[in-house]
Design a protein around this motif. Structure first.
Motif, PDB file in Angstrom:
ATOM      1  N   PHE A  34      17.859  -9.618  31.609  1.00 42.56           N
ATOM      2  CA  PHE A  34      18.812 -10.454  30.874  1.00 42.56           C
ATOM      3  C   PHE A  34      20.053 -10.659  31.729  1.00 42.56           C
ATOM      4  N   PHE A  35      20.548 -11.898  31.725  1.00 44.56           N
ATOM      5  CA  PHE A  35      21.743 -12.206  32.513  1.00 44.56           C
ATOM      6  C   PHE A  35      22.992 -12.082  31.646  1.00 44.56           C
ATOM      7  N   ARG A  36      23.971 -11.343  32.170  1.00 42.22           N
ATOM      8  CA  ARG A  36      25.314 -11.313  31.582  1.00 42.22           C
ATOM      9  C   ARG A  36      26.294 -11.460  32.719  1.00 42.22           C
ATOM     10  N   ASP A  37      27.412 -12.108  32.460  1.00 45.05           N
ATOM     11  CA  ASP A  37      28.406 -12.286  33.529  1.00 45.05           C
ATOM     12  C   ASP A  37      28.749 -10.962  34.213  1.00 45.05           C
ATOM     13  N   GLU A  38      28.906  -9.890  33.399  1.00 46.82           N
ATOM     14  CA  GLU A  38      29.352  -8.626  34.000  1.00 46.82           C
ATOM     15  C   GLU A  38      28.251  -7.932  34.811  1.00 46.82           C
ATOM     16  N   TRP A  39      27.031  -8.418  34.696  1.00 46.36           N
ATOM     17  CA  TRP A  39      25.937  -7.821  35.471  1.00 46.36           C
ATOM     18  C   TRP A  39      25.603  -8.629  36.720  1.00 46.36           C
ATOM     19  N   ARG A  91      15.006 -18.816  32.767  1.00 50.05           N
ATOM     20  CA  ARG A  91      14.600 -19.233  31.424  1.00 50.05           C
ATOM     21  C   ARG A  91      15.808 -19.095  30.504  1.00 50.05           C
ATOM     22  N   ILE A  92      16.896 -19.744  30.901  1.00 46.25           N
ATOM     23  CA  ILE A  92      18.158 -19.587  30.164  1.00 46.25           C
ATOM     24  C   ILE A  92      18.638 -20.932  29.670  1.00 46.25           C
ATOM     25  N   ASN A  93      18.842 -21.021  28.377  1.00 46.09           N
ATOM     26  CA  ASN A  93      19.512 -22.179  27.813  1.00 46.09           C
ATOM     27  C   ASN A  93      21.011 -21.919  27.971  1.00 46.09           C
ATOM     28  N   PRO A  94      21.700 -22.693  28.821  1.00 44.65           N
ATOM     29  CA  PRO A  94      23.114 -22.378  29.091  1.00 44.65           C
ATOM     30  C   PRO A  94      23.938 -22.227  27.806  1.00 44.65           C
ATOM     31  N   GLY A  95      23.517 -22.870  26.743  1.00 42.04           N
ATOM     32  CA  GLY A  95      24.216 -22.742  25.464  1.00 42.04           C
ATOM     33  C   GLY A  95      24.182 -21.321  24.906  1.00 42.04           C
ATOM     34  N   ASN A  96      23.255 -20.491  25.389  1.00 40.31           N
ATOM     35  CA  ASN A  96      23.167 -19.103  24.909  1.00 40.31           C
ATOM     36  C   ASN A  96      24.020 -18.140  25.732  1.00 40.31           C
ATOM     37  N   LEU A  97      24.723 -18.646  26.740  1.00 40.64           N
ATOM     38  CA  LEU A  97      25.586 -17.763  27.533  1.00 40.64           C
ATOM     39  C   LEU A  97      26.999 -17.830  26.965  1.00 40.64           C
ATOM     40  N   VAL A  98      27.543 -16.645  26.662  1.00 40.43           N
ATOM     41  CA  VAL A  98      28.835 -16.582  25.984  1.00 40.43           C
ATOM     42  C   VAL A  98      29.913 -17.360  26.741  1.00 40.43           C
ATOM     43  N   ASN A  99      29.957 -17.193  28.062  1.00 37.59           N
ATOM     44  CA  ASN A  99      31.026 -17.848  28.828  1.00 37.59           C
ATOM     45  C   ASN A  99      30.539 -19.034  29.648  1.00 37.59           C
ATOM     46  N   GLU A 102      16.616 -14.236  31.645  1.00 35.01           N
ATOM     47  CA  GLU A 102      16.797 -14.777  30.294  1.00 35.01           C
ATOM     48  C   GLU A 102      18.229 -14.525  29.841  1.00 35.01           C
ATOM     49  N   ALA A 103      18.615 -15.170  28.743  1.00 33.35           N
ATOM     50  CA  ALA A 103      19.897 -14.859  28.093  1.00 33.35           C
ATOM     51  C   ALA A 103      19.582 -14.019  26.863  1.00 33.35           C
ATOM     52  N   GLU A 104      20.574 -13.222  26.434  1.00 32.64           N
ATOM     53  CA  GLU A 104      20.357 -12.447  25.214  1.00 32.64           C
ATOM     54  C   GLU A 104      20.677 -13.316  24.002  1.00 32.64           C
ATOM     55  N   GLY A 105      19.896 -13.135  22.949  1.00 29.44           N
ATOM     56  CA  GLY A 105      20.188 -13.817  21.685  1.00 29.44           C
ATOM     57  C   GLY A 105      19.871 -15.298  21.726  1.00 29.44           C
ATOM     58  N   GLY A 106      20.198 -15.978  20.635  1.00 27.65           N
ATOM     59  CA  GLY A 106      19.916 -17.415  20.557  1.00 27.65           C
ATOM     60  C   GLY A 106      18.655 -17.669  19.751  1.00 27.65           C
ATOM     61  N   SER A 107      18.559 -18.866  19.242  1.00 26.77           N
ATOM     62  CA  SER A 107      17.470 -19.180  18.308  1.00 26.77           C
ATOM     63  C   SER A 107      16.129 -19.376  19.008  1.00 26.77           C
ATOM     64  N   ASP A 108      16.129 -19.306  20.354  1.00 17.80           N
ATOM     65  CA  ASP A 108      14.857 -19.487  21.060  1.00 17.80           C
ATOM     66  C   ASP A 108      14.114 -18.166  21.278  1.00 17.80           C
ATOM     67  N   LYS A 109      14.589 -17.082  20.631  1.00 21.84           N
ATOM     68  CA  LYS A 109      13.986 -15.771  20.908  1.00 21.84           C
ATOM     69  C   LYS A 109      13.010 -15.309  19.822  1.00 21.84           C
ATOM     70  N   TRP A 110      12.010 -14.532  20.268  1.00 20.73           N
ATOM     71  CA  TRP A 110      11.053 -13.940  19.343  1.00 20.73           C
ATOM     72  C   TRP A 110      11.536 -12.540  18.979  1.00 20.73           C
ATOM     73  N   LEU A 111      10.721 -11.812  18.191  1.00 20.58           N
ATOM     74  CA  LEU A 111      11.125 -10.498  17.688  1.00 20.58           C
ATOM     75  C   LEU A 111      11.435  -9.496  18.798  1.00 20.58           C
ATOM     76  N   ASP A 112      10.801  -9.652  19.951  1.00 21.04           N
ATOM     77  CA  ASP A 112      11.037  -8.689  21.037  1.00 21.04           C
ATOM     78  C   ASP A 112      12.249  -9.058  21.887  1.00 21.04           C
TER      79      ASP A 112
END
Ligand SMILES: Nc1ncnc2c1ncn2[C@@H]1O[C@H](COP(=O)(O)OP(=O)(O)O)[C@@H](O)[C@H]1O
Ligand SMILES: [Mg+2]
Length: 352
Positions: free
Chosen positions: A43-48, A66-74, A9-19
């Motif tokens: 969670f996927f991050r470039d540095e990981w 399950r990643i909306n590419p729009g939610n990835l910072v880079n 998954e990506a962190e953050g973004g409007s597709d996320k629930w409370l958890d």
């Protein structure tokens, strides 16, 4: 065979629930676990990227994205590169970036223009010059819809029609740049008037840059009766959403933000449409890049048309496969179908 599935998954973004997860992520993970596999959500991050790569390599038979590419910072470059490298080691990637690009890009419509799914006068332009050269002629045939590749929810999707009463053109004429046109954007159905030349210059943003393109297709007037979205898990239809544009003079957009109303149906309620779509999947996969497996969770959107005998036909308007959700339908057990399909693909690959 490693009985382990990694879900990214990506962190953050409007597709996320409370958890912090998408609402459908943990249900998919739990369904996989219930069927006797392990499932882990990271969670996927470039540095990981290196750590995730190593972990998947050691533990997993498959990765679900399950990643909306729009939610990835880079952007998605590092993610896609990692997924391709994992695929090359023999790990199943659902959905592989190339499949996602080939199915989900708007020019899929132009690649299918010689099939019954799309009308033959559907074109894709990859440069401003190509667009500038062709569009003044294609609009002489009637009202057109231009679609940018990036974005969604109707932004950069324009219905374009001649607004100049003085203009008398025959199909096939090239319209002068001074021609007045009416442009309606699907994002919110707002209307703008421009000259053809002004609008063509405005559209340069859509063909510029990476993956820039414009698709030019005929306007389907029966869109006012609604668009039909088939939600698929691989090659199995799950439900059909009828999306009816707002009841306003210029409205043609079936996006929820523009005021369209949605009604959900069983696939059986649209048997002809659904059956012909499912039958066409191998052909679609071949036309869009010789793809072996369809996307894991994806949608096909159709508009009504009428053939020469007055019979209803359907025209494909879009395929979506970048992180389609089924948040409001968890009670239908879609997560089980996803888990079954993932496990089927893994066991098939390992021949057991
Ligand atoms: N050829 C067309 N004829 C009529 N309406 C269209 C056509 N193409 C798109 N639309 C309308 O515009 C909306 C947005 O276009 P779409 O291709 O689905 O782009 P997006 O990626 O923004 O959802 C559709 O939901 C539909 O209502
Ligand atoms: Mg759409």
């Amino acid at each position: 065979m490693k009985k382990h599935v990694l879900i990214l998954e990506a962190e953050g973004g409007s597709d996320k629930w409370l958890d912090g997860h998408r609402l459908d992520t943990m249900p998919i993970a739990n369904a996989i676990i219930e069927k006797g596999f392990e499932a882990e959500v990271l969670f996927f991050r470039d540095e990981w990227v290196d750590e995730i790569f190593t972990r998947a390599l050691e533990k997993s038979s498959a990765v679900i994205v399950r990643i909306n590419p729009g939610n990835l910072v880079n952007g998605e470059d590092k993610l896609f590169d990692m997924l391709r490298r994992l695929y090359d080691t023999g790990i199943l990637i659902m959905t592989h970036p190339d499949t996602m690009i080939n199915f989900g890009a708007k020019d899929a419509l132009a690649k299918l223009a010689d099939t019954d799914l799309v009308t033959t006068d559907t074109y894709a332009y990859y440069s401003h010059d190509e667009f500038k050269e062709s569009f003044p002629k294609s609009i002489s045939y009637g009202i057109r819809v231009l679609k940018q590749n990036r974005g969604s929810t109707g932004s950069g999707i324009w219905r374009v029609e001649i607004a100049d009463e003085k203009v008398t053109c025959k199909p096939g004429d090239t319209l002068p740049m001074e021609t007045k046109i009416k442009c309606t954007e699907a994002f919110d159905n707002h209307v703008e008037y421009h000259t053809l030349g002004e609008f063509i210059e405005f559209c340069k943003q859509y063909t510029d840059g990476e993956n820039g393109m414009l698709v030019d297709m005929r306007f389907m007037p029966r869109i006012t009766e609604g668009e039909l979205r088939i939600l698929m898990v691989s090659d199995a239809p799950i439900f059909v959403v009828h999306k009816k544009p707002a009841d306003e003079a210029d409205a043609f957009s079936a996006t929820i933000g523009s005021g369209a109303t949605y009604t959900y149906h069983k696939p059986e309620d649209y048997q002809n449409l659904v059956e012909s779509f499912v039958e066409a999947i191998p052909m679609i996969s071949e036309k869009l890049g010789d793809i072996k497996e369809p996307p894991l969770i994806w949608t096909g959107d159709f508009m009504l048309d009428t053939d020469e005998n007055g019979k209803d036909t359907y025209v494909l308007g879009e395929i979506n496969c970048s992180c389609v959700g089924f948040f409001s339908h968890l009670d239908m057990g879609i997560q089980d179908k996803v888990a079954d399909e993932v496990i089927r693909r893994i066991t098939e690959k390992h021949n057991c």
